[in-house]
Every structure is written in C-alpha cells, then in structure tokens.
Design an enzyme around this catalytic site. Structure first.
Site, PDB file in Angstrom:
ATOM      1  N   LYS A   1       0.503  -1.373   0.083  1.00 19.86           N
ATOM      2  CA  LYS A   1       0.242   0.607   0.024  1.00 19.86           C
ATOM      3  C   LYS A   1       0.550   1.235   0.156  1.00 19.86           C
ATOM      4  CE  LYS A   1      -2.062   2.637   2.723  1.00 19.86           C
ATOM      5  NZ  LYS A   1      -1.654   4.121   1.525  1.00 19.86           N
ATOM      6  N   PRO A   2       1.048   2.342  -1.128  1.00 20.15           N
ATOM      7  CA  PRO A   2       2.103   3.193  -0.939  1.00 20.15           C
ATOM      8  C   PRO A   2       0.896   3.856  -0.383  1.00 20.15           C
ATOM      9  CG  PRO A   2       1.156   2.772  -3.351  1.00 20.15           C
ATOM     10  CD  PRO A   2       0.070   1.766  -2.432  1.00 20.15           C
TER      11      PRO A   2
ATOM     12  N   GLU B   1      10.539   0.941   9.819  1.00 19.74           N
ATOM     13  CA  GLU B   1      11.695   2.207   9.974  1.00 19.74           C
ATOM     14  C   GLU B   1      10.508   3.476   9.509  1.00 19.74           C
ATOM     15  OE1 GLU B   1      14.755   2.046   8.741  1.00 19.74           O
ATOM     16  OE2 GLU B   1      14.444  -0.205   7.955  1.00 19.74           O
TER      17      GLU B   1
ATOM     18  N   CYS C   1      13.612  10.759   5.930  1.00 14.55           N
ATOM     19  CA  CYS C   1      14.161  10.649   7.813  1.00 14.55           C
ATOM     20  C   CYS C   1      15.267  11.117   7.844  1.00 14.55           C
ATOM     21  CB  CYS C   1      13.854   8.746   7.666  1.00 14.55           C
ATOM     22  SG  CYS C   1      14.056   7.797   6.350  1.00 14.55           S
TER      23      CYS C   1
ATOM     24  N   GLU D   1      10.861  16.425  13.380  1.00 17.17           N
ATOM     25  CA  GLU D   1      11.439  16.230  12.832  1.00 17.17           C
ATOM     26  C   GLU D   1      10.353  17.633  12.142  1.00 17.17           C
ATOM     27  OE1 GLU D   1       9.630  12.478  11.237  1.00 17.17           O
ATOM     28  OE2 GLU D   1      11.417  11.895   9.985  1.00 17.17           O
TER      29      GLU D   1
HETATM   30  P1  NAP Z   1       2.741   8.083   8.000  1.00 20.72           P
HETATM   31  O1  NAP Z   1       1.487   9.561   7.495  1.00 20.72           O
HETATM   32  O2  NAP Z   1       2.923   7.484   8.685  1.00 20.72           O
HETATM   33  O3  NAP Z   1       2.872   7.745   6.561  1.00 20.72           O
HETATM   34  C1  NAP Z   1       3.184   5.940   5.958  1.00 20.72           C
HETATM   35  C2  NAP Z   1       2.765   5.659   5.198  1.00 20.72           C
HETATM   36  O4  NAP Z   1       1.252   4.949   6.115  1.00 20.72           O
HETATM   37  C3  NAP Z   1       0.737   5.904   4.131  1.00 20.72           C
HETATM   38  O5  NAP Z   1       1.091   4.817   3.223  1.00 20.72           O
HETATM   39  C4  NAP Z   1      -0.028   6.160   4.861  1.00 20.72           C
HETATM   40  O6  NAP Z   1      -1.001   5.890   3.786  1.00 20.72           O
HETATM   41  C5  NAP Z   1      -0.327   5.053   5.495  1.00 20.72           C
HETATM   42  N1  NAP Z   1      -1.277   4.777   7.273  1.00 20.72           N
HETATM   43  C6  NAP Z   1      -1.235   6.328   8.090  1.00 20.72           C
HETATM   44  N2  NAP Z   1      -1.915   6.090   8.840  1.00 20.72           N
HETATM   45  C7  NAP Z   1      -2.839   4.461   7.888  1.00 20.72           C
HETATM   46  C8  NAP Z   1      -3.142   3.981   9.569  1.00 20.72           C
HETATM   47  N3  NAP Z   1      -3.357   4.389  10.748  1.00 20.72           N
HETATM   48  N4  NAP Z   1      -2.753   2.481   9.206  1.00 20.72           N
HETATM   49  C9  NAP Z   1      -1.932   1.959   8.042  1.00 20.72           C
HETATM   50  N5  NAP Z   1      -1.875   2.344   7.213  1.00 20.72           N
HETATM   51  C10 NAP Z   1      -1.163   4.158   7.667  1.00 20.72           C
HETATM   52  O7  NAP Z   1       4.269   9.071   7.123  1.00 20.72           O
HETATM   53  P2  NAP Z   1       4.542   9.742   5.894  1.00 20.72           P
HETATM   54  O8  NAP Z   1       3.920  11.370   6.342  1.00 20.72           O
HETATM   55  O9  NAP Z   1       3.834   9.412   4.835  1.00 20.72           O
HETATM   56  O10 NAP Z   1       5.893   9.789   5.694  1.00 20.72           O
HETATM   57  C11 NAP Z   1       7.408  10.349   6.423  1.00 20.72           C
HETATM   58  C12 NAP Z   1       7.671   9.806   7.778  1.00 20.72           C
HETATM   59  O11 NAP Z   1       8.063   8.229   7.103  1.00 20.72           O
HETATM   60  C13 NAP Z   1       8.725  10.062   8.549  1.00 20.72           C
HETATM   61  O12 NAP Z   1       8.378  10.587   9.568  1.00 20.72           O
HETATM   62  C14 NAP Z   1       9.832  10.183   7.807  1.00 20.72           C
HETATM   63  O13 NAP Z   1      10.824  10.074   8.453  1.00 20.72           O
HETATM   64  C15 NAP Z   1       9.394   8.224   7.750  1.00 20.72           C
HETATM   65  N6  NAP Z   1      10.478   7.779   7.104  1.00 20.72           N
HETATM   66  C16 NAP Z   1      11.044   6.748   7.084  1.00 20.72           C
HETATM   67  C17 NAP Z   1      11.587   6.229   7.139  1.00 20.72           C
HETATM   68  C18 NAP Z   1      13.182   5.276   7.220  1.00 20.72           C
HETATM   69  O14 NAP Z   1      13.671   3.747   6.772  1.00 20.72           O
HETATM   70  N7  NAP Z   1      12.959   4.624   8.508  1.00 20.72           N
HETATM   71  C19 NAP Z   1      12.151   5.806   5.491  1.00 20.72           C
HETATM   72  C20 NAP Z   1      11.208   7.810   4.965  1.00 20.72           C
HETATM   73  C21 NAP Z   1      10.709   8.191   5.200  1.00 20.72           C
HETATM   74  P3  NAP Z   1      -1.660   7.209   3.590  1.00 20.72           P
HETATM   75  O15 NAP Z   1      -0.511   8.394   3.351  1.00 20.72           O
HETATM   76  O16 NAP Z   1      -2.414   6.620   2.188  1.00 20.72           O
HETATM   77  O17 NAP Z   1      -2.721   7.904   4.356  1.00 20.72           O
END
Ligand code: NAP
Length: 485
Positions: A181-182, A257, A291, A388
């Site tokens: 799921k992207p 991650e 991240c 962040e």
């Molecule tokens: P996010 O809001 O946590 O979303 C990530 C993914 O999770 C998206 O596909 C999102 O779907 C989905 N999601 C959201 N709520 C969910 C739920 N309740 N149940 C299941 N899936 C759910 O994060 P983001 O804003 O997209 O990404 C930024 C974050 O990712 C930052 O904190 C960054 O540090 C972290 N990150 C970490 C790494 C690493 O390798 N450690 C790498 C890249 C990014 P939807 O967007 O469709 O809602």
C-alpha cells in the site's frame, strides 16, 4: 512523452491476483502535482473488502512462490532492474509530477530503487542453513530458512519507489508474497513498478497493490485477519506505534522504519568545505523530506560563524521551482499541510531567539514551496529541536566540548542516523560508538546504500532493510532435530 501522457500511461487501478481492477465500489481519489496543486489523475480508492481480496490472493499464491527456485526469483528481480533502467526517463518524470522532487533526484531515486532489486537478486541465491552435531551427541541439528509468508508492505510518499523496492525485493528474494500500500499522495510510481513485476512474469497473486484514502480502515482488517504473517512499514513513528499494537493481536513479524531527528555534528578540526557539502546533502536531499535529513546541526563554537556563513551562501544560491524545470535543485514540499508545518516550526524558532541567515519564508505563488533556510542560534527548547522538520531548514546550535555534543545529539527519543565531521580518528571512533543511532555518517552526508543495513534504534524503528541482513526480515529460521543414536 508529455507530462500528461506519462501520467495517463501509468496504471491507476488496484492490482489484485494478477489483474488491474477498479475499487469494488468504483471509488477514486485525486493525485495532485505539489508544484502547482493541479490534479494529475484519479486513482482507485480501495475499500477494506478490496484489501482483503488482495491479501487472499497473496495467501493463495504463497505455496507457489515458496516453491519457486532461488534462481527464478533472482531472474525476476534482474529483469525488473533492467526495465527500470530502460524506462528511467518516463518513470522519473512520473515521480517528479506526483512527488515534487527535481528530475535529477527522481532519476537518482529510481537508480537507488533498482539497486535493491540487483542486491536482493544476489541474496536470493545465498539463503543458507546449517548442520550441527548436538553438544552431547545422539542428535544432529538441521537449520534451515523458509519464507515468512504473506507480507503487508506500507510505504510513505517521500521516496515513492525506493521505499517499495526496499521491501518488495527482499520479499520476492525470500519467496514471500505481498500486498503493498503506497501513500495516497504518491501512488503512481509504485503502481508503475508493480506493472513491471507483472511484465517480468512474477506469479499471479505474488505481488498485489492497493491504493486507498483510508489507510487505517483498509489495513487494519488485513493486519488483524491472521492471514498475513508479516508487516513491513516505513512511515511516521506515530503510525508505526498504532500498527505495532495491531500486529500484537496475531503476533505478526514486524519491520518498522520510522521517523528520525538526525544530529549533524561539526567539530573544530573538521574539513569545513567537506562539512558544508555534507550538510547540504544531509539537509537538502529530497527538499529535506527524508527520515535521514539532518534535523539538528551542532557546530563547535569556534567555527560556527564561518560554517553558518558558508552554508547560508550555498543554500541561498539553490534554485527553487517545479522539479520538472531544468536546473531546479529544490522542488515543492509534498502538500499544503507540510508547507504550513515548516512555516510554523521556523516561526516558533525565530520567536524563541533564532536568527535567519537565509530564507525563512514560503515564496508567493502556486505550489507548496519553502525557501532553503539557515537559522542560527536555535535554542534547545525550539519545537524543531525535537520534531522532524521535513523541509529545507538547517537549524544551527553551538557546542563547546565533545561530551556536550554527544549529550545533545543523544537527547532525543529517535535514533535513526547521526552525522559527524572530524579529522581526529580517536574522536571519530568515540563518537561513532557513543551515538545512539542505527547508522552513523562519518565525514559523509548520505549513508543510504542498498548493500548496507539501514534502520534505527529507539523510536526510529525495529529491524533493518538492505544489506545481507535485509532478507532475514522475510525469512523464518526452522530447526529440525534429527535423532542419530
Ligand atoms: P505516515 O503518515 O506514517 O504514512 C506512511 C504510510 O502509512 C502511508 O502509506 C500512509 O497512508 C500509511 N498510513 C497512515 N496511517 C495509517 C494507519 N492508521 N494504518 C495503516 N497505514 C497508515 O508517514 P508519511 O508522512 O507518509 O511519511 C513521512 C514519515 O516517514 C516521516 O516520519 C519519516 O521519517 C518516515 N520515513 C522513515 C524512513 C525510514 O526508513 N526510517 C524512510 C522514509 C520515511 P496514506 O498516506 O495513504 O494515509
């Protein structure tokens, strides 16, 4: 191809059991270009029932996938690697349109994404076991590795393809089926990649893709169903914690991650040119939406003024604009909420006494841009010291001793990556050992490499992706005790 042709050519549906299909209720959602706010296209808005159908397809395909040969799995990955390179121009344009990063960075991401395919094509061939004599004799131990089973993969918007191949490649290499799921902001790159997997002949049902606006509503039933054996998530710590709780229900294997708050430390003995270059890489890659982005820059008090001037000059010269334009180095942030967050974090730091060396505002006009910004004298109680930033903002804070730098760097619940610039070997090793993070960049501003174990400690996550360890996340160890009287 024109921008619109590239968008139109990408799949916009769900990929379930080897077929591109609409959501069961025909629902769709909009994907927008963050450089203009314009709608690029509509993509299928999967329902919980669509998600469960995708998972059932993955479950049905698991025995065939587990029985496929390592060579076959390796060949699928290498064929996909070749196609990514053949189509890199169109795929990079697609990524820039949905995500915003400049074209050169989008090409860089696709190359990075492809390297996970090549790396795990090799790892597929090296899944090994062991054979051991029991210490007291009378038995032998046969230790083997088997695929974990159907896996749920959830990825964020900031690296729309690489965060997916970092999971799909080891899953395929290990013989696991999956549902990916992207993120809703950037589904197109991953859908295009999944179509490449179809083209190269990955078995029907082995990889499925579900896009949805209600991520939680769609994923939770799958996680709690007991049909999946594994969840691999990249995203925020907040969502990661919710998912860990859900996974506890059926004791799913998890790889997490999560978020970061990387310290970037410059000692007085550092090569300042290299440190400025490194800070720009660690800060400005992906407009700061990484991240691994340097979130807190600690500079020795004797060089902070010089460092700040040089960094501000270079960041102030960076060209901001739509990522599709030639020469642009800094694209838009992902959406309005991201832009508003950066505005409020900078305003907060300035209201607490930080001074703006360059940037400090969002430019007028369309799109969700923010100017490359350097802030000096950011106090430790500023919000950006603990949150962040996820934007092109470099906050500078002075320190006087090595001990103080280490204490400040570790004063966070996160622990993904830290960066250290010093030419003193003893200090470099002391810092590398003392920093509480899963990765350390010593005199380098980028650590990501598909052949190295990527991951964090503390609230930055669990498990590692990439490296020879990355495939272990998708393998279970089985021990067979053999009587040999
Ligand atoms: P996010 O809001 O946590 O979303 C990530 C993914 O999770 C998206 O596909 C999102 O779907 C989905 N999601 C959201 N709520 C969910 C739920 N309740 N149940 C299941 N899936 C759910 O994060 P983001 O804003 O997209 O990404 C930024 C974050 O990712 C930052 O904190 C960054 O540090 C972290 N990150 C970490 C790494 C690493 O390798 N450690 C790498 C890249 C990014 P939807 O967007 O469709 O809602």
């Amino acid at each position: 191809m024109t921008d619109q042709q590239v968008v139109d050519q990408a799949p916009h549906q769900l990929f379930i059991d080897g077929e591109w299909v609409d959501a069961e209720n025909g629902a769709t959602f909009e994907v927008r270009d963050p450089a203009t706010g314009r709608v690029l296209c509509e993509v299928a808005d999967g329902s919980p029932a669509d998600g469960m159908r995708a998972l059932e397809a993955a479950v049905a395909a698991q025995p065939e996938m587990a029985a496929s040969t390592p060579r076959q799995r390796s060949d699928w990955l290498m064929a996909a690697y070749d196609l990514l390179h053949e189509r890199i121009d169109d795929l990079a344009l697609l990524m820039t349109l949905e995500m915003g990063k400049p074209l050169a960075e989008a090409k860089g991401e696709i190359t990075y994404a492809s390297e996970f395919l090549r790396h795990f094509a090799g790892e597929a061939l090296r899944i090994s076991g062991d054979y051991q004599v029991a210490p007291a004799g009378g038995a032998r131990f046969l230790i083997t590795r088997q695929p974990v089973g159907p896996s749920l993969l959830i990825t964020p918007w900031n690296f729309p393809m690489a965060m997916g191949t970092r999971k799909i490649a080891p899953a395929i290499a290990a013989g696991c089926t999956s549902v990916i799921k992207p993120a809703h902001q950037t589904p197109l790159s991953m859908l295009a990649f999944v179509d490449i997997l179809r083209e190269v002949g990955v078995p029907v049902g082995a990889v499925n893709a579900v896009t949805a606006m209600d991520a939680g509503g769609v994923m939770e039933p799958m996680i709690r169903s007991g049909l999946a054996r594994k969840l691999s998530f990249t995203g925020s710590t907040k969502v990661g914690k919710i998912l860990l709780e859900q996974c506890a229900d059926k004791v799913l294997r998890t790889s997490m991650e999560l978020g970061g708050n990387a310290p970037f430390i410059v000692f007085d003995d550092a090569d300042l040119d290299a440190a400025v270059e490194g800070a720009i890489l660690a800060k400005m890659r992906n407009m700061g939406e990484a991240c691994t982005a340097a979130n807190r820059i600690y500079v020795h008090e004797s060089v902070i003024e010089e460092f700040g001037d040089r960094l501000a000059r270079k960041m102030g010269e960076m060209r901001v604009g739509p990522g599709t334009e030639e020469g642009v180095q800094v694209g838009p942030l992902i959406d309005e909420a991201a832009q508003e967050k950066v505005v409020s974090l900078v305003d907060d730091a300035v209201s607490r006494g930080a001074s703006v060396l360059t940037g400090g505002s969002a430019p007028d006009g369309d799109g969700y841009f923010y100017l490359p910004t350097v802030l000096a004298g950011v106090p430790t109680d500023a919000r950006m010291a603990t949150e962040e930033i996820f934007g092109p903002v470099a906050p500078l804070t002075p320190f006087s001793t090595e001990e103080e730098a280490l204490t400040k760097a570790n004063d966070t619940e996160f622990g993904l990556v830290s960066y250290v610039y010093t030419t003193n070997l003893d200090r470099a090793l002391r810092m590398a050992e003392g920093l509480e993070s899963g990765m350390v960049g010593l005199n380098q501003g980028v650590v990501s490499n598909p052949a190295a174990p990527f991951g964090g400690v503390k609230e930055s996550g669990l498990g590692r992706e990439g490296g020879s360890i990355g495939i272990e996340e998708f393998l279970e160890v089985k021990y067979v005790g053999i009587a040999l009287p």
